[in-house]
Design a protein around this motif. Structure first.
Motif, PDB file in Angstrom:
ATOM      1  N   ALA A  26       0.850  -1.191   0.000  1.00  0.00           N
ATOM      2  CA  ALA A  26       0.000   0.000   0.000  1.00  0.00           C
ATOM      3  C   ALA A  26       0.884   1.239   0.000  1.00  0.00           C
ATOM      4  CB  ALA A  26      -0.901  -0.006   1.223  1.00  0.00           C
ATOM      5  N   ILE A  27       0.428   2.268  -0.676  1.00  0.00           N
ATOM      6  CA  ILE A  27       1.113   3.555  -0.660  1.00  0.00           C
ATOM      7  C   ILE A  27       0.386   4.440   0.347  1.00  0.00           C
ATOM      8  CG2 ILE A  27       1.878   5.556  -1.975  1.00  0.00           C
ATOM      9  CD1 ILE A  27       1.585   3.916  -4.519  1.00  0.00           C
ATOM     10  N   MET A  28       1.132   4.966   1.274  1.00  0.00           N
ATOM     11  CA  MET A  28       0.578   5.874   2.270  1.00  0.00           C
ATOM     12  C   MET A  28       0.821   7.319   1.820  1.00  0.00           C
ATOM     13  SD  MET A  28      -0.588   3.948   4.863  1.00  0.00           S
ATOM     14  CE  MET A  28      -1.526   3.317   3.523  1.00  0.00           C
ATOM     15  N   PRO A  29      -0.031   8.252   2.217  1.00  0.00           N
ATOM     16  CA  PRO A  29       0.120   9.640   1.768  1.00  0.00           C
ATOM     17  C   PRO A  29       1.487  10.244   2.089  1.00  0.00           C
ATOM     18  CG  PRO A  29      -2.005   9.342   2.822  1.00  0.00           C
ATOM     19  CD  PRO A  29      -1.237   8.073   3.038  1.00  0.00           C
ATOM     20  N   ASP A  30       2.102   9.813   3.190  1.00  0.00           N
ATOM     21  CA  ASP A  30       3.379  10.405   3.607  1.00  0.00           C
ATOM     22  C   ASP A  30       4.598   9.580   3.212  1.00  0.00           C
ATOM     23  OD1 ASP A  30       2.070  12.576   4.716  1.00  0.00           O
ATOM     24  OD2 ASP A  30       1.864  11.612   6.663  1.00  0.00           O
ATOM     25  N   ASP A  31       4.414   8.525   2.429  1.00  0.00           N
ATOM     26  CA  ASP A  31       5.559   7.745   1.949  1.00  0.00           C
ATOM     27  C   ASP A  31       6.374   8.597   0.979  1.00  0.00           C
ATOM     28  OD1 ASP A  31       4.768   5.506   3.359  1.00  0.00           O
ATOM     29  OD2 ASP A  31       3.955   4.458   1.603  1.00  0.00           O
ATOM     30  N   PHE A  32       7.679   8.648   1.208  1.00  0.00           N
ATOM     31  CA  PHE A  32       8.544   9.388   0.290  1.00  0.00           C
ATOM     32  C   PHE A  32       8.716   8.586  -0.993  1.00  0.00           C
ATOM     33  CE2 PHE A  32       9.723  11.392   4.299  1.00  0.00           C
ATOM     34  CZ  PHE A  32       9.621  12.726   3.930  1.00  0.00           C
ATOM     35  N   LEU A  33       8.353   9.182  -2.107  1.00  0.00           N
ATOM     36  CA  LEU A  33       8.417   8.484  -3.389  1.00  0.00           C
ATOM     37  C   LEU A  33       9.848   8.148  -3.781  1.00  0.00           C
ATOM     38  CD1 LEU A  33       5.610  10.352  -5.364  1.00  0.00           C
ATOM     39  CD2 LEU A  33       5.477   8.177  -4.126  1.00  0.00           C
ATOM     40  N   ALA A  34      10.812   8.941  -3.363  1.00  0.00           N
ATOM     41  CA  ALA A  34      12.218   8.622  -3.647  1.00  0.00           C
ATOM     42  C   ALA A  34      12.608   7.307  -2.980  1.00  0.00           C
ATOM     43  CB  ALA A  34      13.125   9.748  -3.186  1.00  0.00           C
ATOM     44  N   ASP A  35      12.064   7.035  -1.806  1.00  0.00           N
ATOM     45  CA  ASP A  35      12.343   5.771  -1.120  1.00  0.00           C
ATOM     46  C   ASP A  35      11.753   4.583  -1.876  1.00  0.00           C
ATOM     47  OD1 ASP A  35      13.620   7.218   0.856  1.00  0.00           O
ATOM     48  OD2 ASP A  35      11.940   7.081   2.281  1.00  0.00           O
ATOM     49  N   LEU A  36      10.776   4.852  -2.734  1.00  0.00           N
ATOM     50  CA  LEU A  36      10.132   3.803  -3.523  1.00  0.00           C
ATOM     51  C   LEU A  36      10.756   3.683  -4.919  1.00  0.00           C
ATOM     52  CD1 LEU A  36       6.453   4.582  -2.495  1.00  0.00           C
ATOM     53  CD2 LEU A  36       8.004   2.876  -1.509  1.00  0.00           C
ATOM     54  N   GLY A  37      11.838   4.428  -5.141  1.00  0.00           N
ATOM     55  CA  GLY A  37      12.573   4.320  -6.399  1.00  0.00           C
ATOM     56  C   GLY A  37      12.353   5.453  -7.372  1.00  0.00           C
ATOM     57  N   LEU A  38      11.596   6.469  -6.992  1.00  0.00           N
ATOM     58  CA  LEU A  38      11.368   7.592  -7.891  1.00  0.00           C
ATOM     59  C   LEU A  38      12.664   8.374  -8.079  1.00  0.00           C
ATOM     60  CD1 LEU A  38       8.932   9.038  -9.348  1.00  0.00           C
ATOM     61  CD2 LEU A  38       9.036  10.666  -7.466  1.00  0.00           C
ATOM     62  N   ASP A  39      13.027   8.612  -9.341  1.00  0.00           N
ATOM     63  CA  ASP A  39      14.200   9.419  -9.658  1.00  0.00           C
ATOM     64  C   ASP A  39      13.794  10.459 -10.700  1.00  0.00           C
ATOM     65  OD1 ASP A  39      14.090   8.081 -12.133  1.00  0.00           O
ATOM     66  OD2 ASP A  39      15.765   6.761 -11.656  1.00  0.00           O
ATOM     67  N   SER A  40      14.749  11.241 -11.169  1.00  0.00           N
ATOM     68  CA  SER A  40      14.415  12.343 -12.074  1.00  0.00           C
ATOM     69  C   SER A  40      13.774  11.855 -13.378  1.00  0.00           C
ATOM     70  CB  SER A  40      15.648  13.195 -12.368  1.00  0.00           C
ATOM     71  OG  SER A  40      16.670  12.410 -12.947  1.00  0.00           O
ATOM     72  N   LEU A  41      14.227  10.738 -13.901  1.00  0.00           N
ATOM     73  CA  LEU A  41      13.621  10.204 -15.130  1.00  0.00           C
ATOM     74  C   LEU A  41      12.200   9.729 -14.870  1.00  0.00           C
ATOM     75  CD1 LEU A  41      16.610   8.283 -16.743  1.00  0.00           C
ATOM     76  CD2 LEU A  41      15.657  10.505 -17.395  1.00  0.00           C
ATOM     77  N   SER A  42      11.983   9.145 -13.702  1.00  0.00           N
ATOM     78  CA  SER A  42      10.636   8.705 -13.330  1.00  0.00           C
ATOM     79  C   SER A  42       9.701   9.897 -13.185  1.00  0.00           C
ATOM     80  CB  SER A  42      10.670   7.919 -12.018  1.00  0.00           C
ATOM     81  OG  SER A  42      11.489   6.792 -12.122  1.00  0.00           O
ATOM     82  N   ILE A  43      10.215  10.985 -12.630  1.00  0.00           N
ATOM     83  CA  ILE A  43       9.392  12.190 -12.483  1.00  0.00           C
ATOM     84  C   ILE A  43       8.952  12.697 -13.847  1.00  0.00           C
ATOM     85  CG2 ILE A  43       9.426  14.626 -11.809  1.00  0.00           C
ATOM     86  CD1 ILE A  43      11.145  13.778  -9.395  1.00  0.00           C
ATOM     87  N   VAL A  44       9.869  12.714 -14.801  1.00  0.00           N
ATOM     88  CA  VAL A  44       9.516  13.158 -16.157  1.00  0.00           C
ATOM     89  C   VAL A  44       8.427  12.255 -16.739  1.00  0.00           C
ATOM     90  CG1 VAL A  44      10.361  13.451 -18.523  1.00  0.00           C
ATOM     91  CG2 VAL A  44      11.749  14.244 -16.591  1.00  0.00           C
TER      92      VAL A  44
END
Length: 91
Positions: A26-44
């Protein structure tokens, strides 16, 4: 059944772009997306997919670390932009 905290289409986009996020986690509202693997390319990729899905463009001031820090902050920005788009269509 609990009401969803955000649009499930947004969650699907985020899940597809966070490689450290298991399908059954489950994704919680306060989970840091970077901790879940989000990087600059993912943001794009998320920006492009969200803009296409919800038919709006992120203004420059929403393209910040704070917007993409957590699922809650991302949904906050997306929901504001959806509401703004809907208000503009009324006029």
């Amino acid at each position: 059944m609990l009401e969803a905290l955000w649009d499930p289409r947004l969650e699907a986009i985020v899940r597809a772009n966070c490689p450290h996020l298991d399908d059954d986690t489950a994704i919680m509202p306060d989970d840091f997306l970077a901790d879940l693997g989000l990087d600059s390319l993912s943001i794009v990729a998320i920006v492009v997919e969200v803009e296409e899905m919800f038919e709006f463009a992120f203004p420059d001031d929403e393209l910040s670390f704070q917007t993409f820090a957590t699922m809650g902050s991302l949904w906050g920005a997306v929901s504001r932009l959806i509401d703004s788009r809907q208000e503009q269509q009324l006029y």
